[in-house]
Design a protein around this motif. Structure first.
Motif, PDB file in Angstrom:
ATOM      1  N   ASP A   1      -6.061  -3.963   1.193  1.00 20.74           N
ATOM      2  CA  ASP A   1      -5.885  -3.021   2.310  1.00 20.74           C
ATOM      3  C   ASP A   1      -5.680  -3.707   3.659  1.00 20.74           C
ATOM      4  OD1 ASP A   1      -8.451  -3.898   2.928  1.00 20.74           O
ATOM      5  OD2 ASP A   1      -9.415  -1.972   2.513  1.00 20.74           O
TER       6      ASP A   1
ATOM      7  N   ARG B   1       0.835  -1.216   0.000  1.00 22.95           N
ATOM      8  CA  ARG B   1       0.000   0.000   0.000  1.00 22.95           C
ATOM      9  C   ARG B   1       0.864   1.258   0.000  1.00 22.95           C
ATOM     10  NH1 ARG B   1      -5.719   0.006  -0.595  1.00 22.95           N
ATOM     11  NH2 ARG B   1      -5.843   1.679   0.951  1.00 22.95           N
TER      12      ARG B   1
ATOM     13  N   HIS C   1      -4.313  -1.544  -7.994  1.00 25.63           N
ATOM     14  CA  HIS C   1      -5.027  -1.924  -6.768  1.00 25.63           C
ATOM     15  C   HIS C   1      -4.092  -2.716  -5.870  1.00 25.63           C
ATOM     16  CE1 HIS C   1      -7.956  -3.757  -4.038  1.00 25.63           C
ATOM     17  NE2 HIS C   1      -7.274  -4.877  -4.217  1.00 25.63           N
TER      18      HIS C   1
HETATM   19 MG    MG Z   1      -9.375  -0.436  -1.485  1.00 25.35          MG
END
Ligand code: MG
Ligand code: UDP
Length: 150
Positions: A120, A87, A117
């Motif tokens: 998370d 991330r 993408h």
């Molecule tokens: Mg997301």
């Protein structure tokens, strides 16, 4: 921090703009292990399932159209802390808020064309990998592993 897997996907804009190699290079060079990889067109039902948590949001129909607008590169990357570190490498959802040096901060401007993408959380990663790789992923250990991990 545990060894874990993340679902990383190069979205249609990233594929169309020739950023596949650049994204893979960054994860490889960091030391993460590629466990699954495929180029695929996305059925609407799969895009809707992937983003089901966002189904009530006004941008949801446009998001689903975007993900189905051309092939994506679906990947599973493995390693210590890969979900959170992935991330960080990707940057903020809004590319204009992403730091230079991140993938979105280096290659994107708009939230609806943000190239990539990344899962998370470890829980999201497990769900997403099951969704995109129902056939499973590759089983291998890179020879460089002792040169990356103590
Ligand atoms: Mg997301
Ligand atoms: N998105 C959008 N408009 C918004 C918020 C999100 O088009 O206002 C899109 C964007 O492509 C984003 C995706 O929806 O990457 C999923 O949103 P999320 O909040 O999960 O962001 P991400 O986890 O991708 O950073």
């Amino acid at each position: 921090m545990a060894t874990e897997q993340s679902y990383i996907m190069i979205k249609p804009d990233g594929v169309q703009r020739g950023l596949v190699g650049e994204v893979i290079k960054r994860f490889e060079q960091r030391g993460y292990t590629l466990k699954g990889l495929k180029l695929m067109n996305v059925e609407k039902s799969l895009a809707e399932k992937h983003y089901e948590d966002l189904s009530a949001r006004p941008f949801f129909p446009a998001l689903v159209d975007y993900i189905c607008s051309g092939p994506v590169v679906a990947m599973v990357w493995e390693g210590k802390g890969v979900v959170a570190t992935g991330r960080k490498m990707i940057g903020a959802t809004n590319p204009l808020a992403s730091e230079p040096g991140t993938i979105r901060g280096d290659f994107a401007i708009e939230v609806g064309r943000n190239v990539i993408h990344g899962s998370d959380s470890v829980e999201s990663a497990t769900r997403e990998i099951g969704l995109w790789f129902p056939e499973g992923v590759a089983n291998w250990t890179p020879v460089a592993k002792p040169w990356i991990y103590e």
